[in-house]
Motif scaffolding. Structure first.
Motif, PDB file in Angstrom:
ATOM      1  N   SER A  37       0.834  -1.198   0.000  1.00  0.00           N
ATOM      2  CA  SER A  37       0.000   0.000   0.000  1.00  0.00           C
ATOM      3  C   SER A  37       0.871   1.251   0.000  1.00  0.00           C
ATOM      4  CB  SER A  37      -0.919   0.001   1.226  1.00  0.00           C
ATOM      5  OG  SER A  37      -0.149   0.024   2.412  1.00  0.00           O
ATOM      6  N   ASP A  39       0.815   3.806   1.951  1.00  0.00           N
ATOM      7  CA  ASP A  39       1.301   4.222   3.276  1.00  0.00           C
ATOM      8  C   ASP A  39       2.506   3.407   3.706  1.00  0.00           C
ATOM      9  OD1 ASP A  39      -0.515   2.009   3.515  1.00  0.00           O
ATOM     10  OD2 ASP A  39      -0.538   2.326   5.693  1.00  0.00           O
ATOM     11  N   TRP A 346      -2.039   7.692   6.972  1.00  0.00           N
ATOM     12  CA  TRP A 346      -3.242   7.225   7.679  1.00  0.00           C
ATOM     13  C   TRP A 346      -4.497   7.905   7.132  1.00  0.00           C
ATOM     14  CZ3 TRP A 346      -6.525   9.893  11.247  1.00  0.00           C
ATOM     15  CH2 TRP A 346      -7.460   9.070  11.889  1.00  0.00           C
ATOM     16  N   ILE A 349      -5.478   6.372   3.749  1.00  0.00           N
ATOM     17  CA  ILE A 349      -6.105   5.057   3.881  1.00  0.00           C
ATOM     18  C   ILE A 349      -7.520   5.155   4.456  1.00  0.00           C
ATOM     19  CG2 ILE A 349      -5.964   2.812   5.018  1.00  0.00           C
ATOM     20  CD1 ILE A 349      -3.950   3.225   2.737  1.00  0.00           C
TER      21      ILE A 349
END
Length: 389
Positions: A37, A39, A346, A349
């Motif tokens: 991902s 992040d 964060w 997401i």
């Protein structure tokens, strides 16, 4: 001669910043390659910054007695090795490892380069010379970072690290060939340098730095991803926006250097205001391409002097411990990079990348609060000093 040293320091900083922040433009491609991902790919930036934050002051103290030329060469050599190894797309754990190694000497390089630049300067010229060194950040933002993003879009993301290695090699040659030996004549005791940590104005200036960098990097760390998703720009357009961003950043850095010579606090506050203004402008611009181009130009102008402002603001509170104060500025700035990048990832997401700029507003307000408290503490100290006299 002093300006020559400042420009050499600037060239090395271009290599340092290209390595640290060059990853920003290729994070989406790296995430796709390693099937992780966005992040998690962001750890390549946040882990680098976290190592700087945790080790910077200690490494600066440990190397404070070593010949400054040797310190600068050692630092840039490690950055060169990082670029070479990363270009071979190693396993993610190894990529993360070689990304972290140069972080141990990054604040040492910056503190040393600044010290060398101002070592023979008149007091009224020091901020301007520091501005020349810190222009390396803006120059990297307008040249090597967007170029590495562009070339990764043309070929593959590994070529971005080739660019980083080439820049580090050039900087290494220039430092080795043009900088004389600079042995430290008088090493300050650790105690005399650490003493600044007990001074309230310095602590508050440190917190200003931390909140300011957190505010900027909550969005800038995901610059490419933000423009991709929130503004629907392709990789080619993102690279052009990076050129624009950095171009205005060079102007911002130059102007900030001049302004800092007149008033450090007002200059810092002026550029810090961008953390409040830019999110609003990005929201108002919406999907309008030309409006976004104007906002990105303003963003680059106000963002680029942030490290220069942060260092000068902190050093002004501890002028007798410049190198240690600057290493703390670098460390807490990178702690801000870590927090901003982590929070930004964060938010992406959980809510979506379009919400990232609003984190900047919150931390920008915290930074202004710290500036207000520092001004109040300094005023109180002056009053008490006057009463004693």
């Amino acid at each position: 001669m002093t300006k020559k040293y400042a420009y050499i320091g600037c060239l090395g900083l271009i290599a340092v910043i290209t390595t640290e922040f060059g990853i920003i433009g290729i994070l989406p491609q790296v995430a796709a390659h390693y099937q992780i991902s966005i992040d998690k790919a962001g750890y390549l930036l946040s882990a680098f910054a976290l190592v700087i934050a945790l080790t910077g002051p200690f490494m600066t103290l440990l190397t404070s007695g070593i010949d400054r030329k040797k310190v600068m060469i050692a630092a840039i050599f490690i950055f060169l090795m990082t670029g070479i190894i990363s270009a071979f797309s190693p396993p993610f754990w190894l990529l993360m490892t070689v990304r972290i190694l140069p972080a141990f000497l990054q604040p040492v390089y910056i503190a040393t380069a600044l010290s060398v630049a101002v070592s023979h300067a008149d007091p009224d010229k020091k901020n301007e010379l520091m501005g020349i060194v810190f222009n390396g950040i803006a120059i990297a933002t307008v040249t090597t970072i967007p170029f590495s993003t562009w070339i990764s879009g043309m070929y593959s993301w590994e070529y971005s690290f080739v660019v980083q290695a080439v820049v580090s090699f050039i900087a290494l040659c220039m430092i080795h060939g043009m900088l004389p030996r600079m042995p430290v004549k008088e090493k300050k005791s650790y105690g005399s340098q650490i003493r600044i940590l007990t001074q309230i104005p310095f602590i508050l200036s440190t917190m200003t730095n931390f909140f300011m960098i957190t505010a900027w990097f909550s969005t800038y760390s995901y610059f490419a991803d933000y423009l991709n998703r929130a503004k629907e720009m392709d990789t080619s357009m993102v690279s052009y926006m990076m050129f624009l961003f950095g171009g205005l950043g060079i102007a911002g850095n130059w102007i900030a250097g001049k302004m800092l010579n007149k008033n450090v606090s007002r200059t810092t506050a002026f550029f810090l205001s961008g953390t409040l203004v830019v999110p609003v402008l990005l929201y108002v611009a919406g999907g309008n391409l030309w409006a976004n181009i104007v906002v990105i130009a303003i963003w680059g102008f106000l963002y680029s002097p942030s490290f220069l402002n942060a260092s000068t603001y902190m050093i002004s509170s501890a002028p007798d411990s410049m190198e240690f104060a600057n290493s703390l500025a670098t460390s807490f700035g990178n702690l801000g990079v870590t927090l901003g990048t982590t929070l930004g990832g964060w938010i992406i997401i959980t809510m979506g990348v379009e919400y990232n700029p609003w984190i900047g507003c919150i931390f920008g307000l915290f930074a202004f609060l710290m500036m207000f408290l520092k001004a109040a503490a300094e005023k109180k100290r002056r009053v008490l000093s006057a009463c004693r006299n």
